[in-house]
Design an enzyme around this catalytic site. Structure first.
Site, PDB file in Angstrom:
ATOM      1  N   GLY A  94      51.313  -6.797 -27.269  1.00  0.00           N
ATOM      2  CA  GLY A  94      52.491  -6.051 -27.680  1.00  0.00           C
ATOM      3  C   GLY A  94      53.590  -6.211 -26.651  1.00  0.00           C
ATOM      4  N   GLU A  95      54.469  -5.241 -26.590  1.00  0.00           N
ATOM      5  CA  GLU A  95      55.571  -5.243 -25.632  1.00  0.00           C
ATOM      6  C   GLU A  95      56.461  -6.481 -25.715  1.00  0.00           C
ATOM      7  OE1 GLU A  95      52.297  -4.812 -24.003  1.00  0.00           O
ATOM      8  OE2 GLU A  95      52.442  -2.713 -24.545  1.00  0.00           O
ATOM      9  N   GLY A  96      56.440  -7.191 -26.818  1.00  0.00           N
ATOM     10  CA  GLY A  96      57.334  -8.333 -26.986  1.00  0.00           C
ATOM     11  C   GLY A  96      56.962  -9.561 -26.187  1.00  0.00           C
TER      12      GLY A  96
END
Length: 139
Positions: free
Chosen positions: A106-108
């Site tokens: 996650g978190e880009g």
């Protein structure tokens, strides 16, 4: 909510099962599409938001760039739906995700890894000399 009652009703589905963060992503994607701003999509949840945005306004498919292939099976389903929306509206189907690295953080992180590819592609289209320019030919 029964799944059949939500089929073909993206706003109803968003209201029933989406959170504020998905609604914000959908709204941002609709606005970006309206302004012809490319959208770099990373992972299953963001792909789901993109699918809902495309169901609301099929022209969103024009600006989607998919960073990574998720390990979540739902992303493949959402990508298929987005492709069908594009095809049924005579819009070129978005490319498959650039990267497949089994990312789950996650978190880009997928977007961060895909950005050099996006920048390189843009540079090739806008800055790469043609053969005629290199050879000094006039045609």
């Amino acid at each position: 909510h029964g799944a059949s009652s939500l089929k073909g009703a993206p706003l109803k589905a968003l209201k029933a099962v989406g959170g504020a963060e998905i609604a914000a992503m959908v709204g941002s994607m609709l606005e970006a599409s309206e302004r012809d701003i490319p959208i770099l999509v990373d992972g299953f949840i963001v792909t789901t938001a993109a699918m809902i945005a495309c169901q609301i306004d099929p022209s969103v498919t024009r600006v989607l760039l998919f960073a990574t292939q998720s390990t979540e099976k739902g992303q493949a389903i959402a990508l298929d739906i987005i492709s069908k929306i594009a095809t049924s509206n005579d819009i070129p189907v978005p490319m498959k995700p650039f990267l497949n690295m089994n990312l789950r953080m996650g978190e880009g992180t997928g977007c961060i890894l895909a950005m050099p590819l996006v920048r390189s592609a843009c540079a090739m289209v806008t800055e790469l000399a043609t053969l005629n320019e290199v050879l000094g030919l006039e045609m």
